[in-house]
Design an enzyme around this catalytic site. Structure first.
Site, short mmCIF file in Angstrom:
data_model
loop_
_atom_site.label_atom_id
_atom_site.label_comp_id
_atom_site.label_asym_id
_atom_site.label_seq_id
_atom_site.Cartn_x
_atom_site.Cartn_y
_atom_site.Cartn_z
N GLY A 1 -65.07 55.92 14.08
CA GLY A 1 -65.61 55.19 15.22
C GLY A 1 -66.52 54.07 14.76
O GLY A 1 -66.43 52.93 15.24
N HIS B 1 -63.29 67.65 17.23
CA HIS B 1 -64.37 66.65 17.27
C HIS B 1 -65.54 67.11 18.15
O HIS B 1 -66.69 66.81 17.86
CB HIS B 1 -63.81 65.33 17.81
CG HIS B 1 -64.85 64.28 18.09
ND1 HIS B 1 -65.24 63.37 17.15
CD2 HIS B 1 -65.57 64.02 19.20
CE1 HIS B 1 -66.17 62.58 17.68
NE2 HIS B 1 -66.39 62.95 18.93
N HIS C 1 -73.02 28.98 27.49
CA HIS C 1 -74.20 28.95 26.62
C HIS C 1 -75.51 28.96 27.41
O HIS C 1 -76.58 28.94 26.82
CB HIS C 1 -74.16 27.72 25.72
CG HIS C 1 -73.13 27.80 24.63
ND1 HIS C 1 -71.81 28.10 24.87
CD2 HIS C 1 -73.23 27.63 23.29
CE1 HIS C 1 -71.14 28.10 23.72
NE2 HIS C 1 -71.98 27.83 22.75
N HIS D 1 -71.19 68.32 19.00
CA HIS D 1 -70.03 67.97 18.19
C HIS D 1 -70.04 68.81 16.92
O HIS D 1 -70.89 68.62 16.05
CB HIS D 1 -70.05 66.48 17.85
CG HIS D 1 -70.01 65.62 19.07
ND1 HIS D 1 -71.13 65.36 19.83
CD2 HIS D 1 -68.99 64.99 19.70
CE1 HIS D 1 -70.79 64.59 20.86
NE2 HIS D 1 -69.51 64.36 20.81
N GLU E 1 -74.69 37.83 15.48
CA GLU E 1 -75.89 38.14 16.25
C GLU E 1 -76.14 39.65 16.29
O GLU E 1 -77.28 40.11 16.21
CB GLU E 1 -75.74 37.63 17.69
CG GLU E 1 -75.55 36.13 17.82
CD GLU E 1 -74.11 35.68 17.61
OE1 GLU E 1 -73.22 36.56 17.47
OE2 GLU E 1 -73.86 34.46 17.58
#
Lengths: 672, 672
Positions: free
Chosen positions: A163, A265, A476, A35, A414
């Protein structure tokens, strides 16, 4: 774009930054992949950061008090490699740059922390860098509070692209950084308006400035090609009590035919266009050539921190011996000598008392004796503190006015938690662990995988590890999550059967230096199955004979965690019918696989029928142990899950899904 | 809190809303588990929404043009069950409410879409509801554009809590909704200031109002207990061209001793406190008792939409026959009859021409013939359109001013994409597929799991499926991701070897009604291995004999995807040495496992040695096929990955990691 004004205004800066641009073009062309656009676009920001602000000593990339630089937009790896090469990093040589993206090179397609000391973290999966950086910055706060500003006082700088900011984990990261006022965290947003599919606005119109402010950040907007503006922004950011986002308006692939396009890019390998770009930049040198005066200026930048470091060494030497020892031991990731004695004492006590507790509670019992002797641990939970049992009495809570606190309320994040824990582990000096429900492994996965790839000993405390969770139901209840973590290279997955095995699992986890651990812990109470105290850590063998067959050995039951109790009950029933039955507890398949063949054969001899019991899918590595490693060893069967769970009380679910001693007995008899 | 003012101001509303509160207390108490506080806190919002705005006919919960109501804060499931029972839903009876969270009940711990028609989606994993809702709203836009306002014209309403908004996926969701101006999406934020660990501010200080505005949303702030304010806000939201977030300041567990505390979040089962709460509310009825006038008012609410629906039926009947048929077929999820002919024709052409292309390109070739005959497909990619090959010529691009467009630029939001695709599939009338790199399964995992659990046929197009990705390195190279999806119940994982198998895989995927598919596709070119045209879909068998042994069958090579080519080359070498070798292509282990035993034995007879080849870890279900299902069938070995990959050109990596025909040959010979 006419870049002559840029060149004219700051000719020296321009040439130095163009060394990055030219090396990038050359390396990507040589590799025929990579890149190019981002390093070319962010060269000005990086040059000013390194030249005027970043505290580092290129020859000593592991100096503990260096500033951390994290390239969250990891695809732009040539930016980092160029900087390191130019500044004189001993590992990123010109040959390495020339070998960009080749087998065995340190200069991998994306920055990988295990290839060079100066690469702080592995990036590439977008958003991970900025989220990991939160842990770096948090770690710095904790260690500064503990060891003082003279020893710990550095910044964490991040370059993030669109991004990174579109990935959800970035929201978790920036809201954490804002909440905890991580003032020494500075994020440069490479605002080039381009993604792979086209313009950013094709898929996103977020007002990033307002968004960051809504999370409590300072925001400074600048022209990312104006060295004075960059310098001023960094200076201001360093003074802020809140984290700072510097929005850098840049042109991807500046000065190249592909400038400001999504083509820019990727890999810019067209020889004619590249030649034209270099001409446009005023860069008249051959491939990989950097004129001596430019190189030596960069090397001066790289050595600027040497004096700082020497002063730091003096300040460090002024600490008391024990403080120095503590600091060094924790930085090195060595567990304290006392650890094994403490674990042994707990095991002994538990074997004698035989409590019936959930292993999540067992884990808390272990942490209660471990945390006081391991000041490097940092605990936390993604808003399930009372369920994960991760908080012990002595930790204190990390907060804006209590930086010594070692417990983090991560909120319902999380993924952000897992990434930030990785950041703490990478920072050094800390040993993070954090909890959530095991089913939410799914949310934390990208960072859990990176922990394994990065070879860091993050500990994931995953409670409520089966249908034993009960009424919360299949959303769960993990059934495939043991398989997920067991399929991941370089990951230890522990599913302890009782408090003794939980203590042993923690001991192994806390002595790892290069491998993360997943602790799979129950919600429901389990009896102590290890009533005879053994000083040895049996869990470290991965599997062992928990109960031997009486009489002729006709069956072997292999079980983990909460199902060991079921296997023992099945053994009782089988023995009562005269069927000699061995029970093997297998708390860690990975460690068992690492034992020598003789040991594995002793534990699982050919001949007797085998039945595995685990309240999860058989995909979790079971076939190897049941079918036999050599494929001709035993008749076998498995008692477990082959569907999602359901919402009902735990004991009902075990019955309905047939994970019972009765069913194990029936399977054994059918095989005999 | 003194709630007498609330009662006094709107006594009728108060009593009707209290029916929800009382049922919640009673059901949670009976189950001795669950979450009481949220339904109690949001009862006013829900009552006004259902009574005055939600377009639904309780007796016909699947009416295609109903408004969708999504309880993103799924733990508050008793809110939904209370509403459905009160409004007269035929499936959520009082008995079901009394059986809350018990085995076999429709009233699972969290709402599960497969238990009752009126449950639009499965929630519980936080953030999923709001992200799935984006797909519902997008689907409505597409179908409205296609079939007209008279047939499709409804809203999507979401209740989300702080947990939903802290999860990163919510950021992906709200930025998508803002970007695409999903004006018919309305989110109620249950702003009660409480999470499980304590006050929200313990872990979060985000200014949600500003955050949503930064994503292009309208925001209205109200008192969530004021029915007039709720009504006015919904009325305003329905007029907005942008999505609207209604920030509802509420009190969790309103009027209960646990009000405004984290205790109030969970199960409120203290009899004394519950009695006091009911007294406080002015609710003088027994457990599960709803006075007749309240119940009949609610049933009127439930039947309010019947007339709407009848009118809609008339409008629908006015459509041309073919439009009606199209609409119904697509709503039912039936593939068009033409599909198999189109696939067969493509297979024939490919077998004749034998192109050498990457299977990601093969996938595009299939889509080029499928999309024109299946207007229900909606494609997309998480900013890797050119790499995933998901965009075909005829799709058009979904945008604010082109709602008929069937291609979505999802941006760098794998998780949001996956969840929104689920939403489209659940909405009905659409068949979504979307692409990313296979390694980023990790990002999409929570929604991929839900697709499997929810029994919907979302298609995940996962390209760059091994070290064959090359230079981007181990962060981008999946090794455990086949294992992850294969370990997940109710998921079909396809790894086709060439264009023919890719076409067959798509055919199976596009005819699923209750199972999601994962397509594992290469970056690198592969030869056409199926040069003899067969009309039958061999991939639908999961595995089949691709090349038979010549002479005595001594070895069976089992391979998938890009490694089939290697297995065929190894077979050539072995046959040249007189070792009869069969090659089995195994594009879908799940389908092979579903075949009868006779077929499985025909494909994998006992006796010959077996070597598996897949550029991934053996954990992906291999032991079963190699060791033998019955454990005594064959000597075996595996050629694949047992570590993460590396950054280098693909062919170098295959060589370095030993995934070569030469190595397969060596393994076979070692076993003979």
């Amino acid at each position: 774009m006419d870049i002559s004004a840029l060149k004219a205004k700051n000719p020296d800066h321009w040439t130095r930054a163009c060394a990055i641009r030219a090396l990038t073009l050359d390396a990507v062309t040589a590799a025929n992949s990579g890149h190019s656009g981002m390093p070319i676009g962010m060269a000005d920001v990086a040059t000013v950061l390194y030249a005027k602000h970043l505290k580092f000593d290129a020859k000593n990339p592991k100096w503990a008090d260096r500033d951390r630089f994290i390239l969250s937009a990891g695809h732009g790896s040539m930016l980092l490699y160029s900087l390191l090469y130019l500044a004189g990093d001993p590992q990123i040589t010109l040959d390495e740059v020339k070998n960009f993206r080749q087998w065995g090179a340190r200069t991998a397609g994306h920055p990988e922390n295990f290839h060079a000391d100066a690469i702080e973290t592995t990036t590439g999966p977008l958003g991970q860098g900025i989220a990991t950086a939160v842990g770096f910055a948090m770690g710095e706060e904790i260690l500064r509070a503990r060891f003082g500003k003279k020893v710990v006082d550095h910044h964490t700088y991040v370059i993030a692209g669109d991004g990174c900011l579109m990935e959800g984990v970035s929201q978790e990261a920036i809201t954490l950084a804002g909440r905890y006022a991580l003032g020494k965290l500075v994020v440069f947003w490479d605002n080039n308006g381009i993604t792979i599919d086209g313009k950013v606005e094709l898929s996103d119109k977020t007002d990033q400035v307002t968004r960051f402010r809504s999370a409590g950040w300072e925001v400074i907007e600048i022209d990312g090609h104006d060295p004075e503006a960059i310098d001023a922004a960094i200076t201001a950011a360093k003074k802020s009590a809140q984290p700072t986002m510097i929005a850098c308006k840049t042109h991807i692939a500046l000065g190249h035919a592909a400038q400001d396009t999504s083509k820019g890019h990727g890999a810019l390998t067209n020889a004619e266009q590249n030649t034209a770009a270099k001409q446009n930049w005023g860069w008249a040198y051959g491939p990989f050539e950097v004129p001596a005066e430019v190189k030596s200026w960069w090397e001066e930048v790289g050595s600027r921190g040497a004096a700082d470091r020497a002063e730091w060494e003096e300040r460090f030497a002024a600490l008391s011996d024990s403080r120095q020892k503590d600091f060094t031991r924790q930085q090195d990731g060595d567990a304290p000598k006392k650890l094994s004695a403490v674990i042994r004492a707990l095991k002994k006590q538990i074997s004698e008392e035989g409590p019936k507790v959930a292993t999540r509670k067992s884990s808390e019992m272990v942490l209660e004796v471990v945390n006081p002797i391991m000041p490097e641990t940092v605990g936390g939970s993604a808003d399930l503190t009372g369920s994960n049992n991760t908080k012990t009495g002595d930790l204190g809570v990390f907060d804006v006015d209590s930086r010594k606190g070692r417990y983090v309320y991560w909120g319902i994040r999380e993924h952000g938690m897992a990434a930030a824990m990785n950041g703490m582990a990478l920072h050094g000096g800390l040993r993070p662990y954090g909890g959530t429900f095991m089913a939410f492994t799914d949310y934390a996965r990208p960072a859990m995988r990176l922990a394994a790839l990065m070879q860091i000993p993050t500990v994931f405390v995953m409670t409520h590890d089966s249908i034993g969770l009960g009424e919360d139901g299949p959303t769960h209840q993990p059934v495939e999550h043991l398989a997920i973590s067991r399929a991941t290279p370089n990951t230890l997955v522990f599913r302890p059967a009782d408090t003794v095995e939980t203590a042993e699992a923690w001991e192994v986890a806390l002595t790892q230096k290069g491998t993360p651990s997943v602790l799979s812990l129950t919600r429901q109470n389990l009896p102590t199955v290890r009533r005879e105290h053994k000083t040895n850590n049996l869990t470290s063998k991965g599997a062992y004979v928990l109960a031997e067959a009486e009489g002729k050995r006709q069956a072997i039951l292999i079980a983990t965690g909460s199902e060991v109790e079921i296997a023992l009950a099945a053994r009782d029933a089988l023995q009562a019918e005269g069927i000699g039955t061995r029970v093997v507890s297998m708390p860690c398949m990975e460690l068992f696989a690492q034992q020598d063949e003789a040991y594995r054969k002793r534990v699982l001899p050919a001949g007797p029928v085998r039945v595995g019991v685990e309240a999860a899918t058989r995909h979790g590595g079971w076939d190897r142990w049941l079918l036999g490693e050599r494929g001709r060893e035993a008749k076998q069967d498995f008692v477990g899950m082959d569907s999602f769970g359901a919402s009902a009380p735990a004991e009902v679910l075990y019955e309905k899904f047939g994970i019972t001693a009765q069913n194990v007995v029936a399977k054994v008899k059918a095989l005999l």
